[in-house]
Motif scaffolding. Sequence first.
Motif, PDB file in Angstrom:
ATOM      1  N   THR A  56    -116.293  -6.962 -43.017  1.00 38.08           N
ATOM      2  CA  THR A  56    -115.737  -6.390 -43.986  1.00 38.08           C
ATOM      3  C   THR A  56    -116.613  -5.754 -44.763  1.00 38.08           C
ATOM      4  N   THR A  64    -117.861  -1.754 -42.287  1.00 38.84           N
ATOM      5  CA  THR A  64    -117.689  -0.211 -42.299  1.00 38.84           C
ATOM      6  C   THR A  64    -118.788   0.294 -41.244  1.00 38.84           C
ATOM      7  N   GLU A  96    -104.382  -2.759 -40.248  1.00 36.91           N
ATOM      8  CA  GLU A  96    -105.182  -1.672 -40.879  1.00 36.91           C
ATOM      9  C   GLU A  96    -106.649  -2.067 -40.554  1.00 36.91           C
ATOM     10  N   GLN A  97    -107.107  -3.476 -40.267  1.00 37.60           N
ATOM     11  CA  GLN A  97    -108.655  -3.778 -40.080  1.00 37.60           C
ATOM     12  C   GLN A  97    -108.725  -3.432 -38.761  1.00 37.60           C
ATOM     13  N   GLU A 123    -107.490 -12.630 -49.342  1.00 33.53           N
ATOM     14  CA  GLU A 123    -107.486 -10.976 -49.757  1.00 33.53           C
ATOM     15  C   GLU A 123    -107.660 -10.143 -48.648  1.00 33.53           C
ATOM     16  N   SER A 179    -111.792  -4.733 -46.563  1.00 35.53           N
ATOM     17  CA  SER A 179    -111.909  -3.590 -46.828  1.00 35.53           C
ATOM     18  C   SER A 179    -112.806  -2.755 -45.716  1.00 35.53           C
ATOM     19  N   THR A 210    -113.837   0.769 -44.017  1.00 35.23           N
ATOM     20  CA  THR A 210    -113.663   2.218 -44.014  1.00 35.23           C
ATOM     21  C   THR A 210    -114.815   2.996 -43.460  1.00 35.23           C
ATOM     22  N   SER A 245    -115.130   6.924 -43.715  1.00 38.86           N
ATOM     23  CA  SER A 245    -115.420   7.528 -45.200  1.00 38.86           C
ATOM     24  C   SER A 245    -116.446   8.543 -45.210  1.00 38.86           C
TER      25      SER A 245
END
Length: 900
Positions: free
Chosen positions: A488, A493, A528-529, A754, A757, A759, A762
């Motif tokens: 994460t 990323t 999503e991950q 949680e 995240s 990305t 990006s």
Amino acid sequence: MTRRSYGDGSLITVALINEKHHDGSGGKAPSWDDMLFQCGLTVRPADGSVLPYPSVRLASRDPEERELRLQYRHVVTHAVGHGCAVREERGEGDTVELLACEVLPRAEVPAIRAGGPLEAPVLTLSHLADPSVGRDQLLEELGDFAAAYRAWYVGQRSIEVPAWGREAAERILDRVHQAVTRIEAGVRTLCDPGRPELLDAFRIAQRVMLLQMRHSAPDQAGERRRRSDTVALDPPVDPTATWRPFQLAFFLLALDGVADPGHRDRRTTDLIWFPTGGGKTEAYLLLAAFTIALRRIRGEGGGTAVLSRYTLSLLTTQQFQRAATTVCALEHLRRTEPGLGLGDEPVTIGLWVGEGTTPNSFQKAKEAFEEQYGATHPEDVFILDRCPWCGTRILPPTRSGVRSDYGVRAETDEFAFHCTRDECAFHDVLPAAVVDQHLYQSPPTFVLGTVDKFARLAWEPDSGRLFGADTGNPPPSLIIQDELHLLTGPLGTTVGLYEAAVLELCTDSDGHPPKIVAATATIRRSAEQVRALHHQDVQLFPPSGLDARDSFFAVPDTGRPGRLYLGVMAQGHTAGRGAVATTAAMLQGVHQLPEEHRDAYWTLVAYHHSLRELGRTVTAAGDDIPAQLRGLDEGTGVRALGGDDVQQLDSTVPRAEQPILLDRLEKPWDDLRSVAFLPCTNMLSVGVDVKRLAYMLMQGQPKTTAEYIQATSRVGRHRVPGLVVTYFNATRPRDRSHYETFIDYHRALYRYVEPASVTPWSRPARRRALHAALAILVRHRLGLAAENQAGRITGHRDEAERIADALADRAATAERGATGADAEAVRADVRQELGYLLENWCRQARTAAAEGKDLYYRSQGKGQYNLLKAFEQRYGLWETLNSMRSVDRDCQITVTGAGK
């Protein structure tokens, strides 16, 4: 007391205020009668009932939040404390009868045990491995096993659900139905008479796991022993060893995707979601053993079959020991029973990690070995500290004049381990490699690596051989990603971008991807991950039912105590003073226990969120804490806290000393080498499994609930229930909030995990690493691996354009479904950027060719052209990462005008 109208009821705030003041004038002492000590507040409903406390979560439109609300409907918050926590007492009909202030709130998180048909004969490994058990009998027994899960699913369908949760319930039950259907399909596939090689490979895998379990026991490789110590050779396996139901079910669920490259399940990531210490590692080791055996039986070629990745080197090296025993079992069967069809090529395991952990070349390995050969106390610089088969030390504990006491052969052109015990089955050579050059030369069957290492694919000419490049072998067909929740933020990323290249390298010539399995104990928004990282859909297993406490395969264990959490917040003291007092009380409390009970709680683990906080505690352990301990003597004596009793576990501990420290943590309290106090960082929260630990001080609330669960799960994992004291800093709003809702938070811990995240596509991430993904694929896919072949891209432009198309497709898949992302726009952007990168590469190649020079991948010195360069290096086209940890650029600050 204040009352405010809110919805259908009233919000009531009850506070106790001491209105007496002491001005201190005239030197008068305050009156004791004006002071309040150890006050409490209790509230009972007189008429009416206490309604649920309002929360934004109740109004959330997020589908996953609605599912969690349904699954945790048994946990309802009725009150929140202000500077204290709240305890509820329930009466008949589960109504709230009393609410009370709690200064030291406590909450028990129940232990989890394996659920399902625990008595089924089909869970016994020796039964599954027995060739005399007929195919029809196995089909019937496995069918009954799957039918028990279906019956539970049907029962879930009949549960009454509140109207607000019916839509969420349907989604939950659809996932369970999908798992049931896949397990039933796996049973049929395994027992298909038209594919006998599947059952053969399955039986081999069961025998391998029986051997692995036996040889991992303390009297074998579970503990290190000297060459002179006796050890049982070829010990009989345990005929009663059984699988936990979820482990066998997971194998059946994943079987179709592993056995058939064209099956639709191949394009689904199967994620084992089970509490820590539940047996996830054995579940995927069984799948790995099956994959290796099946490839060998089918004659699909050698090379690397399984790729297993971890995020931390300590975790990787711990798992290497377990996986090495599995590989030794496979190799033992291959050598002793040629009729099984495991081929002529040895089954081997390789550790692919950074140079800080193992040497990367034969020459460096030779130098490292020679240094240890002359050392008074040789260190385990090669990570493998014992024979994975019998537990005999690879290097002796002290310097030896006998060369055969050293189980390493290190030359300038080879490196090999062997067991120093003459009678061991692996006295000639151990099937394990840790030197990069060795791995590239003979790609191991099973490769364990840290995710960081995959950044080296862009730099190393021979690294593509692990994926079948230039070897004639097929690419790996199974990828295992452990501790998925750690991928994460910046690390996840960056890994996600490199993953696009890795998965393309693992895709075979027919376009079939590898089977991906992952494991975690804490995750939210896994769909999503996984889509961002692996460009696939995900199947969480075992999926929760309509109640979070029951997923059929995991249920609360009411037969033993759970883990007890205690909250402490010292409001009248500084954080440091309160922490010293709490630590001293915890240490002295154990000293006052009867001697037969001391060992369980003798070692106090103090968990910190930063090295700065850890440093404060280590300093306090040398002065403030012993001083505080002296004031706590109640006649039983003061607990001593000497310098050697305090050991810290963090990233500053040298690699070679980590196994020694873990060894010391296993020592009982009356051993001179035992550890009394262990300040540590999040290094402990991932994969460290020390059976003795049961006592923890958590210094402040961690930034994420996932870290809180992972860290506190390290204590009380075995015989003794764990006790966790969370010390909250009264000046931090987040700490206060967790303290004030302590009991309800712990009743639904997994609800508060949680979302991660990640990305990778990006713009900033693409600027940092998109060119590296392109370079990896061009280098290892198009046969341009050699250092001086970067310029030959001009002759492979069409193939390079197809690689760019494939990467752009992966970007679109990853972004599909992501919040606010337009997949087609992302595809177009990525494809355009890749077009520019290819054009720049070709232009550089033409410039070099015009001067009669080659274009190299890495710098060859002044006057030469190179494609990749390290950060801050002057010459070269693209700045490229060497490791995925260094994702932030360092900058140097010069202070001018010093002294003004």
